[in-house]
Write an enzyme that holds these catalytic residues in place. Structure first.
Site, short mmCIF file in Angstrom:
data_model
loop_
_atom_site.label_atom_id
_atom_site.label_comp_id
_atom_site.label_asym_id
_atom_site.label_seq_id
_atom_site.Cartn_x
_atom_site.Cartn_y
_atom_site.Cartn_z
N SER A 54 -3.55 10.48 10.34
CA SER A 54 -4.16 11.69 9.78
C SER A 54 -5.68 11.65 9.93
CB SER A 54 -3.83 11.79 8.29
OG SER A 54 -2.43 11.78 8.10
N PRO A 58 -2.25 2.62 15.41
CA PRO A 58 -1.55 1.94 14.32
C PRO A 58 -2.28 2.09 12.98
CG PRO A 58 -1.51 0.58 16.29
CD PRO A 58 -2.36 1.77 16.63
N GLY A 84 29.70 20.80 4.69
CA GLY A 84 30.43 19.80 3.91
C GLY A 84 30.52 18.46 4.63
N GLU A 87 -1.01 22.80 19.47
CA GLU A 87 0.11 21.88 19.20
C GLU A 87 0.86 22.33 17.94
OE1 GLU A 87 -1.00 17.76 19.32
OE2 GLU A 87 0.67 17.13 18.07
C1 LIG Z 1 8.27 11.16 16.82
C2 LIG Z 1 6.78 11.22 16.75
C3 LIG Z 1 6.08 11.67 17.86
C4 LIG Z 1 4.68 11.69 17.84
N1 LIG Z 1 3.99 12.04 18.99
C5 LIG Z 1 2.65 11.81 19.03
C6 LIG Z 1 1.94 11.95 20.27
O1 LIG Z 1 2.51 12.31 21.31
N2 LIG Z 1 0.62 11.65 20.29
C7 LIG Z 1 -0.05 11.24 19.16
O2 LIG Z 1 -1.26 10.99 19.26
N3 LIG Z 1 0.59 11.12 17.98
C8 LIG Z 1 1.92 11.39 17.89
N4 LIG Z 1 2.59 11.24 16.69
C9 LIG Z 1 1.85 10.79 15.51
C10 LIG Z 1 1.74 11.81 14.38
O3 LIG Z 1 0.89 12.87 14.73
C11 LIG Z 1 1.29 11.03 13.13
O4 LIG Z 1 2.39 10.25 12.72
C12 LIG Z 1 0.80 11.93 12.03
O5 LIG Z 1 -0.41 12.55 12.37
C13 LIG Z 1 0.60 11.15 10.70
O6 LIG Z 1 -0.15 9.98 10.91
P1 LIG Z 1 0.41 8.58 10.33
O7 LIG Z 1 1.81 8.44 10.75
O8 LIG Z 1 -0.54 7.52 10.72
O9 LIG Z 1 0.40 8.75 8.76
P2 LIG Z 1 -0.83 8.47 7.77
O10 LIG Z 1 -2.04 9.18 8.23
O11 LIG Z 1 -0.91 6.99 7.54
O12 LIG Z 1 -0.31 9.17 6.44
C14 LIG Z 1 0.69 8.58 5.59
C15 LIG Z 1 0.95 9.54 4.44
O13 LIG Z 1 -0.26 9.74 3.69
C16 LIG Z 1 -0.57 11.11 3.65
N5 LIG Z 1 -2.02 11.30 3.69
C17 LIG Z 1 -2.88 10.80 4.60
N6 LIG Z 1 -4.13 11.19 4.33
C18 LIG Z 1 -4.06 11.98 3.23
C19 LIG Z 1 -5.02 12.69 2.46
N7 LIG Z 1 -6.31 12.74 2.79
N8 LIG Z 1 -4.59 13.38 1.37
C20 LIG Z 1 -3.27 13.36 1.02
N9 LIG Z 1 -2.32 12.71 1.73
C21 LIG Z 1 -2.71 12.02 2.81
C22 LIG Z 1 0.09 11.72 4.86
O14 LIG Z 1 0.27 13.11 4.71
C23 LIG Z 1 1.38 10.94 4.89
O15 LIG Z 1 2.29 11.49 3.97
C24 LIG Z 1 3.98 11.28 16.67
C25 LIG Z 1 4.70 10.86 15.54
C26 LIG Z 1 6.08 10.81 15.58
C27 LIG Z 1 6.81 10.29 14.37
#
Ligand SMILES: Cc1cc2nc3c(=O)[nH]c(=O)nc-3n(C[C@H](O)[C@H](O)[C@H](O)COP(=O)(O)OP(=O)(O)OC[C@H]3O[C@@H](n4cnc5c(N)ncnc54)[C@H](O)[C@@H]3O)c2cc1C
Length: 381
Positions: free
Chosen positions: A134, A130, A341, A244
């Protein structure tokens, strides 16, 4: 004739996967999409057919093929017409299981890899939390060393296959003060006391795939649950992420090509102002741009995959392929919807599903921004 980088054998494999996908998966795609689920028997059936272990050695029940076989699978899976189903399978074949082969002990390979190849054990991958997506090194789930094993506390979110998985490849902190060196991987049976599927997430797309939040409360793991060396988990999961990203790129651009073909066919049939819409220059040029960008992105995927097949570790090309295929797939899906469309906006036409599903590739497995950061760093910035 086979097209670079594939051989005649790859094309034979492609034909048999296509036959399976079109006859056994695609007919049920709409129903599974409505139910937001698919039967776990898909894994066992694909295991029987040998599709879940194409590139693993025969000694573990694999097909003994090369890496390009995985690219063929990813490309053909898009013919099932469900991004969610294709993603669920890719998590098994190219995300959660490869670390078992690469870093596992012989005992772990026999206990986990062979059943995964047979489709008897479904895997999920637990990286994201949660409060940490990234920033993988920022995870808070801890595995505390005790006398005969580890005790895990924490949670994971967005876990594909999380609800149905038998096993999770888990990333956890084993030393809170050691930064990148304080992270380790574990193999966790989902029936371990303390492993709890807290909820299933409702999503914009990829409906067929289940996405779960999972909590761990005083979950005891024996010593031999450790995958790879203690403290090497960050580097090992960084390795996993390359596969991946590349397979995600291959699948998404193959999906974009299918979307393009649907838009092209529609543009030759639908008439306005006395001629097919494809004969209006604006639409013709839109389709020309789509075809060009798909071709460029696909060739980048193939260049990266070819390097992997040669035993290289092309992080730069993989990151570029992930970034480009994500942006192109999304653009293609959006332009295709425009070409359809008003019908494109209805649920009667499949174009909306591709539009929703294709959006994920720009987020999952490393966002566009993270890819740009990786590429920028590799360019010396
Ligand atoms: C349908 C789905 C399936 C998934 N399946 C898996 C899975 O099986 N296992 C698993 O472990 N994860 C899974 N994920 C997670 C996915 O890999 C993460 O959502 C993704 O890595 C982004 O992390 P976050 O959502 O916490 O976004 P955040 O890291 O909170 O980022 C939010 C925004 O800030 C930007 N940002 C963050 N850091 C920086 C930076 N340093 N510079 C500029 N911009 C930045 C990001 O690019 C993004 O636009 C899944 C996600 C989805 C939606």
């Amino acid at each position: 004739m086979a097209r670079w980088p594939f051989s005649e054998e790859h094309e034979q494999l492609r034909a048999s996967i296509r036959q399976f996908v079109e006859s056994e998966l695609a007919p049920s795609a709409d129903e599974w999409e409505r139910e937001a689920d698919f039967p776990t028997s898909v894994f066992t059936r694909m295991g029987e057919l040998g599709f879940l272990g194409l590139a693993y050695p025969e000694a573990y029940g694999g097909g003994g093929g090369d890496y390009l076989c995985n690219i063929v699978l990813a490309e053909e899976m898009c013919r099932c017409n469900s991004g969610g189903l294709a993603m669920a399978v890719a998590v098994q074949t190219d995300m959660a299981v490869p670390p078992v082969f690469k870093f596992g002990t012989e005992e772990q390979k026999h206990r986990y890899l062979t059943p995964a190849i047979r489709g008897e054990k479904v895997f999920c991958l637990g990286i994201t939390e949660p409060d940490a997506g990234s920033d993988v090194a920022g995870i808070k789930t801890t595995a505390r060393k005790v006398d005969d094993g580890w005790v895990v506390n924490g949670s994971k979110i967005f876990i594909t296959n999380g609800r149905r998985a038998d096993v999770m490849t888990l990333v956890a902190k084993t030393d809170r003060d050691a930064g990148h060196q304080g992270i380790s991987l574990f193999l966790v049976d989902s029936d371990t006391p303390g492993f709890h599927v807290a909820r299933t997430l409702d999503k914009l797309g990829m409906h067929t795939s289940d996405t779960a939040e999972i909590t761990f409360t005083d979950m005891f793991l024996p010593e031999d649950a450790l995958l790879g060396n203690e403290g090497e988990g960050f580097y090992n999961i960084s390795w996993e992420l390359q596969g991946e990203r590349l397979v995600g790129s291959a699948g998404s651009i193959a999906g974009a090509r299918r979307t393009f073909e649907a838009a092209l066919a529609y543009a030759t049939q639908r008439e306005t102002f006395g001629k097919p819409i494809g004969k209006h220059q604006v639409i013709r040029h839109a389709l020309a741009d789509m075809a060009t960008e798909i071709e460029a992105a696909q060739q980048l995927v193939y260049a990266a995959a070819w390097k992997v097949n040669q035993g290289e570790y092309p992080v730069r090309e993989i990151s570029m392929a992930k970034l480009l295929t994500g942006e192109v797939s999304w653009k293609v899906a959006d332009k295709a919807l425009q070409i359809f469309g008003g019908y494109g906006y209805t649920m009667d036409f499949p174009i909306q599903r591709g539009w929703r599903d294709s959006r994920l590739i720009r987020i999952g497995g490393g966002t566009d921004e993270v890819m740009r950061d990786v590429i920028g760093k590799m360019e010396g910035l």
